[in-house]
Design a protein around this motif. Structure first.
Motif, PDB file in Angstrom:
ATOM      1  N   PRO A  36      -6.834  -2.544  -6.505  1.00 11.06           N
ATOM      2  CA  PRO A  36      -6.200  -1.274  -6.894  1.00 11.06           C
ATOM      3  C   PRO A  36      -5.145  -0.786  -5.907  1.00 11.06           C
ATOM      4  CG  PRO A  36      -8.574  -1.186  -7.238  1.00 11.06           C
ATOM      5  CD  PRO A  36      -8.297  -2.462  -6.502  1.00 11.06           C
ATOM      6  N   ARG A  37      -5.364  -0.965  -4.622  1.00 10.64           N
ATOM      7  CA  ARG A  37      -4.396  -0.547  -3.624  1.00 10.64           C
ATOM      8  C   ARG A  37      -3.914  -1.782  -2.873  1.00 10.64           C
ATOM      9  NH1 ARG A  37      -1.423   3.344  -3.875  1.00 10.64           N
ATOM     10  NH2 ARG A  37      -2.979   4.996  -3.754  1.00 10.64           N
ATOM     11  N   VAL A  38      -2.727  -2.237  -3.226  1.00  8.98           N
ATOM     12  CA  VAL A  38      -2.178  -3.467  -2.656  1.00  8.98           C
ATOM     13  C   VAL A  38      -1.539  -3.145  -1.305  1.00  8.98           C
ATOM     14  CG1 VAL A  38      -0.630  -5.425  -3.016  1.00  8.98           C
ATOM     15  CG2 VAL A  38      -1.749  -4.333  -4.981  1.00  8.98           C
ATOM     16  N   MET A  39      -2.004  -3.797  -0.257  1.00 12.11           N
ATOM     17  CA  MET A  39      -1.525  -3.512   1.096  1.00 12.11           C
ATOM     18  C   MET A  39      -0.324  -4.391   1.441  1.00 12.11           C
ATOM     19  SD  MET A  39      -3.380  -1.007   1.855  1.00 12.11           S
ATOM     20  CE  MET A  39      -2.930  -0.795   3.569  1.00 12.11           C
ATOM     21  N   ALA A  40       0.668  -4.334   0.568  1.00  9.86           N
ATOM     22  CA  ALA A  40       1.929  -5.047   0.769  1.00  9.86           C
ATOM     23  C   ALA A  40       3.060  -4.033   0.749  1.00  9.86           C
ATOM     24  CB  ALA A  40       2.138  -6.090  -0.321  1.00  9.86           C
ATOM     25  N   PHE A  41       4.070  -4.248   1.616  1.00 13.75           N
ATOM     26  CA  PHE A  41       5.147  -3.270   1.752  1.00 13.75           C
ATOM     27  C   PHE A  41       6.484  -3.989   1.840  1.00 13.75           C
ATOM     28  CE2 PHE A  41       1.223  -1.750   3.521  1.00 13.75           C
ATOM     29  CZ  PHE A  41       1.046  -0.554   2.834  1.00 13.75           C
ATOM     30  N   LEU A  42       7.408  -3.541   1.004  1.00 14.57           N
ATOM     31  CA  LEU A  42       8.756  -4.112   0.968  1.00 14.57           C
ATOM     32  C   LEU A  42       9.662  -3.236   1.818  1.00 14.57           C
ATOM     33  CD1 LEU A  42      10.513  -6.357  -0.231  1.00 14.57           C
ATOM     34  CD2 LEU A  42      11.004  -4.831  -2.147  1.00 14.57           C
ATOM     35  N   VAL A  43      10.276  -3.834   2.822  1.00 15.05           N
ATOM     36  CA  VAL A  43      10.936  -3.082   3.883  1.00 15.05           C
ATOM     37  C   VAL A  43      12.409  -3.456   4.003  1.00 15.05           C
ATOM     38  CG1 VAL A  43      11.046  -2.961   6.411  1.00 15.05           C
ATOM     39  CG2 VAL A  43       8.889  -2.621   5.253  1.00 15.05           C
ATOM     40  N   ASP A  44      13.229  -2.461   4.373  1.00 11.14           N
ATOM     41  CA  ASP A  44      14.645  -2.632   4.691  1.00 11.14           C
ATOM     42  C   ASP A  44      15.457  -3.103   3.482  1.00 11.14           C
ATOM     43  OD1 ASP A  44      16.717  -2.217   6.378  1.00 11.14           O
ATOM     44  OD2 ASP A  44      16.517  -4.078   7.503  1.00 11.14           O
ATOM     45  N   ILE A  45      15.259  -2.393   2.382  1.00 11.38           N
ATOM     46  CA  ILE A  45      16.006  -2.660   1.159  1.00 11.38           C
ATOM     47  C   ILE A  45      16.427  -1.307   0.593  1.00 11.38           C
ATOM     48  CG2 ILE A  45      13.834  -2.750  -0.157  1.00 11.38           C
ATOM     49  CD1 ILE A  45      15.187  -4.713  -2.078  1.00 11.38           C
ATOM     50  N   PRO A  46      17.665  -1.152   0.136  1.00 12.01           N
ATOM     51  CA  PRO A  46      18.105   0.151  -0.373  1.00 12.01           C
ATOM     52  C   PRO A  46      17.159   0.703  -1.432  1.00 12.01           C
ATOM     53  CG  PRO A  46      19.982  -1.312  -0.121  1.00 12.01           C
ATOM     54  CD  PRO A  46      18.759  -2.145   0.138  1.00 12.01           C
ATOM     55  N   LEU A  47      16.790   1.967  -1.292  1.00  8.91           N
ATOM     56  CA  LEU A  47      15.779   2.559  -2.169  1.00  8.91           C
ATOM     57  C   LEU A  47      16.215   2.598  -3.623  1.00  8.91           C
ATOM     58  CD1 LEU A  47      14.575   5.494   0.109  1.00  8.91           C
ATOM     59  CD2 LEU A  47      13.434   3.315  -0.314  1.00  8.91           C
TER      60      LEU A  47
ATOM     61  N   GLU B  62       1.428 -15.471  -3.555  1.00  7.10           N
ATOM     62  CA  GLU B  62       0.613 -16.466  -2.859  1.00  7.10           C
ATOM     63  C   GLU B  62       0.572 -16.187  -1.359  1.00  7.10           C
ATOM     64  OE1 GLU B  62       1.527 -20.599  -4.971  1.00  7.10           O
ATOM     65  OE2 GLU B  62       3.287 -19.269  -4.887  1.00  7.10           O
ATOM     66  N   ILE B  63       1.714 -15.792  -0.807  1.00  7.85           N
ATOM     67  CA  ILE B  63       1.760 -15.474   0.622  1.00  7.85           C
ATOM     68  C   ILE B  63       0.866 -14.277   0.920  1.00  7.85           C
ATOM     69  CG2 ILE B  63       3.247 -14.633   2.478  1.00  7.85           C
ATOM     70  CD1 ILE B  63       5.539 -16.260   1.155  1.00  7.85           C
ATOM     71  N   TYR B  64       0.968 -13.241   0.085  1.00  2.96           N
ATOM     72  CA  TYR B  64       0.146 -12.043   0.289  1.00  2.96           C
ATOM     73  C   TYR B  64      -1.338 -12.381   0.268  1.00  2.96           C
ATOM     74  CZ  TYR B  64      -2.188  -7.620  -0.661  1.00  2.96           C
ATOM     75  OH  TYR B  64      -3.042  -6.543  -0.616  1.00  2.96           O
ATOM     76  N   ARG B  65      -1.782 -13.108  -0.740  1.00  2.00           N
ATOM     77  CA  ARG B  65      -3.208 -13.411  -0.867  1.00  2.00           C
ATOM     78  C   ARG B  65      -3.683 -14.310   0.278  1.00  2.00           C
ATOM     79  NH1 ARG B  65      -1.466 -12.801  -6.213  1.00  2.00           N
ATOM     80  NH2 ARG B  65      -0.718 -14.942  -6.395  1.00  2.00           N
ATOM     81  N   PHE B  66      -2.834 -15.229   0.701  1.00  2.00           N
ATOM     82  CA  PHE B  66      -3.183 -16.100   1.824  1.00  2.00           C
ATOM     83  C   PHE B  66      -3.401 -15.275   3.092  1.00  2.00           C
ATOM     84  CE2 PHE B  66      -1.742 -18.455   5.575  1.00  2.00           C
ATOM     85  CZ  PHE B  66      -2.549 -19.577   5.535  1.00  2.00           C
TER      86      PHE B  66
END
Length: 356
Positions: free
Chosen positions: A246-257, A192-196
């Motif tokens: 198709p290409r979601v412009m969301a990125f998860l950051v600073d979390i162990p790979l 919901e946050i992403y789409r908003f």
């Protein structure tokens, strides 16, 4: 003085298609941070700058002479980011932005809560001075969620208004990114946050996992979900979102790979490496003196000579993050910065499995 991090993601779709997350991290550029905001008009429950008195003392020392010194030292830098505290509370910010542009810096950015950007005249002044990227912190898609985390009434409305103002000027080459700090409260609302935010013109939505220090450590049990919970929520959100985008412009950051192997590499971001300058006396309180050898610079102004030290993000994080012997077996070992010690005190090592 811990500074806010510049969050990074693939700079282009072509880059993401042809490089892995490890390759992107290995070749990331170093950004230059300018500590600008002595105060902040939000009061976020997870703020890593918990010692606000120390921040005031440090950031109040950023003046015209220091900014000119930084620009001279870092000629040719790809990005200058004005950060720490709330930079827009500093009346000199527009002037420093102009100097950065005149110095030939390709990207001039600010890490901000965006509230001041709701005043279009002010936002336009920054853009005309040379600001061409805005990192806006917003932590929910509703007033209740965001204001509850910032502990500042009406901050949501002003921040959203700021996003809308910047969106109006994107046609002039201005970029708009957001940073949402993940907590137990807003994690269930990732989609919901992403789409908003995308509906309000945001180019890249970064979900920033908390650093387990400052207030995030003080209130850890109340606000910090496990990395496994975060990664699984992100996986479900991304799989659902790709059905319509198709290409979601969301990125998860600073979390162990090792905890995010089920996520596409495109959506796995990282915290950019950076350097900033602090008075030598302050620097040695943060980093062992031996780590600062050879980094002292003298800033001469009309009143005195100030001794400064260049501090890199790794200097601050190395003493706070940990690895164990098993980490040497992981394919991401060279890229991984380890796990926050304060996180391990609560959750332990069980969820971290080396990637073959």
């Amino acid at each position: 003085m811990m500074t806010k991090a510049v969050l990074s993601s693939p700079s282009s779709r072509a880059e993401a298609e042809h490089t892995s997350i490890d390759e992107r991290i290995a070749h990331k550029d170093e950004r230059v941070h300018v500590l600008t905001g002595a105060v902040c008009n939000n009061n976020c429950v997870f703020c890593m700058e918990e010692d606000r008195d120390a921040r005031y003392v440090t950031n109040s020392q950023t003046d015209d002479a220091l900014v000119r010194f930084i620009l001279e030292q870092k000629k040719g830098a790809e990005e200058i980011c004005f950060t720490s505290g709330e930079p827009t509370t500093n009346p000199r910010l527009p002037h420093w932005v102009r100097w950065a542009k005149e110095a030939g810096i390709r990207r001039v950015s600010v890490m901000t809560n965006g509230r001041s950007l709701s005043y279009e005249k002010y936002a336009r002044m920054l853009i005309s001075a040379g600001m061409n990227r805005f990192y806006v912190s917003i932590h929910g898609h509703t007033q209740k969620l965001h204001d509850g985390l910032t502990r500042t009434p009406e901050s949501f409305d002003q921040t959203v208004a700021g996003l809308d103002v910047i969106t109006k000027y994107k046609r002039y080459g201005v970029e708009l990114h957001t940073s949402t700090v993940i907590t137990k409260r807003n994690l269930p609302h990732m989609g919901e946050i992403y789409r908003f935010l995308r509906a309000h013109g945001v180019d890249q939505v970064v979900f920033n996992v908390m650093q387990a220090n400052g207030r995030a450590n003080t209130y850890f049990e109340h606000i910090f979900p496990t990395y496994t919970e975060i990664a699984e929520t992100a996986r479900v959100f991304l799989e659902e979102q790709t059905k319509t985008e198709p290409r979601v412009m969301a990125f998860l950051v600073d979390i162990p790979l090792c905890t995010t192997t089920k996520l596409p590499d495109f959506n796995r971001g990282y915290v950019e490496s950076y350097v900033h300058y602090e008075p030598a006396a302050n620097a040695e309180k943060l980093v062992p003196a031996e780590a600062l050898l050879g980094r002292r610079e003298a800033l001469a102004d009309q009143s005195e000579t100030r001794e400064l030290v260049a501090i890199r993000r790794a200097d601050l994080d190395d003493s706070e993050r940990q690895k164990r012997a098993e980490c040497a077996q992981c394919k991401h070992e060279k890229s991984c910065e380890g796990v926050w010690g304060n996180y391990l005190k609560r959750y332990g090592w069980d969820e971290f499995v080396p990637v073959a």
